[in-house]
Write a protein that holds these residues in place. Structure first.
Motif, PDB file in Angstrom:
ATOM      1  N   ASP A  51      68.784   8.686  44.779  1.00 39.52           N
ATOM      2  CA  ASP A  51      67.807   7.639  44.000  1.00 39.52           C
ATOM      3  C   ASP A  51      68.052   8.268  42.742  1.00 39.52           C
ATOM      4  OD1 ASP A  51      65.798   7.323  41.602  1.00 39.52           O
ATOM      5  OD2 ASP A  51      64.155   6.421  44.265  1.00 39.52           O
ATOM      6  N   ASP A  52      69.118   5.919  42.197  1.00 41.79           N
ATOM      7  CA  ASP A  52      68.957   6.061  40.625  1.00 41.79           C
ATOM      8  C   ASP A  52      68.152   7.168  39.862  1.00 41.79           C
ATOM      9  OD1 ASP A  52      71.897   5.264  41.515  1.00 41.79           O
ATOM     10  OD2 ASP A  52      70.870   3.392  40.895  1.00 41.79           O
TER      11      ASP A  52
ATOM     12  N   TYR B 149      76.409  10.681  34.327  1.00 44.40           N
ATOM     13  CA  TYR B 149      74.982  10.416  35.322  1.00 44.40           C
ATOM     14  C   TYR B 149      76.306  10.303  36.496  1.00 44.40           C
ATOM     15  CZ  TYR B 149      71.553   7.936  31.964  1.00 44.40           C
ATOM     16  OH  TYR B 149      71.037   8.209  30.735  1.00 44.40           O
ATOM     17  N   GLU B 150      77.389  10.039  36.077  1.00 45.35           N
ATOM     18  CA  GLU B 150      77.913  10.406  37.744  1.00 45.35           C
ATOM     19  C   GLU B 150      78.613  11.271  37.768  1.00 45.35           C
ATOM     20  OE1 GLU B 150      80.698  11.470  34.262  1.00 45.35           O
ATOM     21  OE2 GLU B 150      79.366  10.008  34.513  1.00 45.35           O
TER      22      GLU B 150
ATOM     23  N   THR C 220      71.112  12.140  44.917  1.00 42.64           N
ATOM     24  CA  THR C 220      71.924  11.036  44.484  1.00 42.64           C
ATOM     25  C   THR C 220      71.470   9.517  45.473  1.00 42.64           C
ATOM     26  OG1 THR C 220      73.769  11.768  46.175  1.00 42.64           O
ATOM     27  CG2 THR C 220      73.741  12.249  43.963  1.00 42.64           C
TER      28      THR C 220
END
Length: 94
Positions: A60-61, A75-76, A58
């Motif tokens: 880096d997006d 994505y969460e 987490t």
């Protein structure tokens, strides 16, 4: 909706497998955790180590997006899973 610790561990194991198979990120991950490649299987049973996998991911997006796309997750989910594992309450932003 909270993630159960068991589901969080499953997500973390998926992330560990994804990281281990990523030629670019695997050495970065190993360097940041201090783990040796040979130790990954043994340490994969440790919830605190699994939490470190999600913490690394987490950071880096782009990593989150790539992992979640590969795993078919929202994505969460990596961050939600991280909060279900040990040590999440110890995060201090100051």
């Amino acid at each position: 909706m909270p993630v159960s610790p068991d589901h969080a561990e499953t997500i973390a194991l998926q992330a560990l497998g994804w990281l281990a198979g990523n030629d670019e990120l695997a050495p970065v991950f190993l360097g940041s955790t201090g783990a040796a490649a040979e130790e990954l299987r043994e340490r994969a049973t440790d919830p605190a180590f699994l939490a470190s996998v999600l913490e690394f991911l987490t950071m880096d997006d782009a990593w989150v997006v790539a992992f979640c796309d590969a795993a078919g997750l929202g994505y969460e989910m990596p961050l939600r899973a991280r909060y279900a594992l040990p040590g999440a309450g110890q995060v201090h932003w100051t």
